[in-house]
Design an enzyme around this catalytic site. Structure first.
Site, PDB file in Angstrom:
ATOM      1  CG  HIS A 202      -0.496  -7.086  -1.042  1.00 43.47           C
ATOM      2  ND1 HIS A 202       0.264  -5.984  -1.345  1.00 43.47           N
ATOM      3  CD2 HIS A 202      -0.759  -6.983   0.284  1.00 43.47           C
ATOM      4  CE1 HIS A 202       0.455  -5.250  -0.265  1.00 43.47           C
ATOM      5  NE2 HIS A 202      -0.156  -5.836   0.742  1.00 43.47           N
ATOM      6  CG  ASP A 231       1.219  -4.568  -4.300  1.00 43.14           C
ATOM      7  OD1 ASP A 231       0.067  -5.043  -4.343  1.00 43.14           O
ATOM      8  OD2 ASP A 231       1.909  -4.567  -3.258  1.00 43.14           O
ATOM      9  N   GLY A 310      -1.119  -3.903   8.386  1.00 42.74           N
ATOM     10  CA  GLY A 310      -2.355  -3.143   8.394  1.00 42.74           C
ATOM     11  C   GLY A 310      -2.233  -1.843   7.633  1.00 42.74           C
ATOM     12  CB  SER A 312      -1.026  -3.387   2.776  1.00 47.12           C
ATOM     13  OG  SER A 312       0.188  -4.060   2.901  1.00 47.12           O
ATOM     14  CB  SER A 327       4.056  -2.342  -2.132  1.00 51.25           C
ATOM     15  OG  SER A 327       4.301  -3.673  -2.536  1.00 51.25           O
TER      16      SER A 327
END
Length: 356
Positions: A202, A231, A310, A312, A327
């Site tokens: 993402h 992801d 922040g 991810s 994720s």
């Protein structure tokens, strides 16, 4: 998802919401009767040794987990004959009611009938059940539908509620910046002799050009993205700086990363992220499915490690072994929370890349 949006008017970070999964007292009571306690067995195993041992039991195992308190591998079995096989193989057997095939059939039913935004499920070998979670966005009508589906699964599944909201989260080890979001770098990898890095899918979907500082010079370009369903994404470095295979521990040191692997339920792990730095916890489930608002992602690692917007894309690891990419999840690092991770080996195989 744990990523931060960036205002185009000024360099302001806006955090995404996070998911908070909390096991209820009712679930704990249900789990207490899910299986017979594990009998005393071989101890002194490291998580890595337990992982290698788990692979040997094949169809004998109905799921397994690492008992870190006693440093042993616990293997679920359906009868005493299988228990004898497990003992002879150096692990601790535990009699359960549900076969792994039955639990997998339950997850297939959920996938077909309960694809509801704000829900998640995972096979929990310690509970001998599929644990289904509904967040606060699931309204009464959808909750009633979910209750009916889970109820029809009988002893194979249990439903819990969480006050949080299931959402994505961009970030990881060192901060990486795009025009519209900040994420964290996961792991440096090599493909065809060229340097790349992994981060969340993402993140790569939101950002095409990456910098190591806000509004800084370009260091990488997103090349491959897989989200939703998976992801992960991979960006190719465009600068000439060194790209060591290590994770920033935010204490002046780094952890070298030499390989990728798959964790066990119960294994202790560590996460690094540009918002909340390093935090530790344990793996609580494998092959989890999460129905984010942006789409469904399956095959995730579930943990009790906290994360915030922040974080991810950042790395989940155990010593020198790369395990996952951040994720999404719930809660925060003040009150606690749970976080899901994209497994690294799956991403490396799909991308034709290797740790390096």
């Amino acid at each position: 998802m744990y990523y931060r949006q960036i205002s185009t008017r000024r360099a302001r970070l806006a955090g995404a919401c996070a998911l908070a999964l909390a096991t209820t007292a009712a679930l704990a009571a249900s789990n207490a009767h899910a299986a017979a306690p594990a009998a005393p067995g071989p101890q002194g195993l490291s998580a890595a040794s337990a992982g290698s041992l788990a692979a040997r039991f094949g169809d004998t195992s109905q799921g397994s987990f690492y008992d870190s308190a006693h440093r042993r591998l616990v293997v679920n079995v359906l009868d005493e004959s299988a228990a004898d096989t497990v003992r002879a193989g150096g692990a601790t057997p535990r009699l359960v009611s549900n076969s792994l095939a039955a639990l997998r059939s339950a997850t297939a039913t959920l996938k077909a009938k309960a694809n509801i935004v704000g829900t998640a499920w995972v096979i929990d070998p310690r509970a001998d059940k599929v644990v289904v979670t509904a967040d606060r966005t699931v309204d009464d009508d959808r909750l009633a539908r979910l209750n009916k589906i889970v109820g029809d699964l009988g002893s194979r599944a249990v439903l819990e509620r969480t006050p949080g909201k299931l959402s994505l989260s961009i970030a990881g080890g060192d901060a990486i910046w795009g025009d519209t979001a900040r994420c964290s770098l996961g792991f440096n990898v090599v493909k065809d002799g060229e340097p790349y890095f992994l981060t969340a899918g993402h993140c790569g979907k939101a950002v095409k050009t990456w910098s190591s500082t806000q509004d800084g010079a370009k260091i990488a370009q997103t090349e491959t993205v897989s989200f939703p369903t998976n992801d992960y994404s991979m960006a190719k470095y465009t600068d000439t700086a060194a790209h060591p295979s290590e994770v920033d521990l935010y204490n002046g040191t780094s952890q070298p990363i030499t390989e990728a692997g798959t964790p066990l339920v119960g294994q202790s792990v560590e996460r690094s992220g540009s918002t909340t730095k390093t935090h530790t916890g344990k793996v609580t489930g494998l092959d989890a499915t999460v129905n984010y608002q942006e789409g469904t992602v399956s095959g995730l690692i579930k943990t009790d490690v906290c994360a915030e917007p922040g974080d991810s894309g950042g790395p989940l690891f155990d010593s020198s072994t790369a395990l996952g990419l951040t994720s999404g999840g719930s809660g925060d690092c003040t009150s606690g929370g749970e976080t899901y991770f994209q497994p690294v080996p799956e991403a490396l195989t799909a991308l034709g890349a290797s740790i390096g």
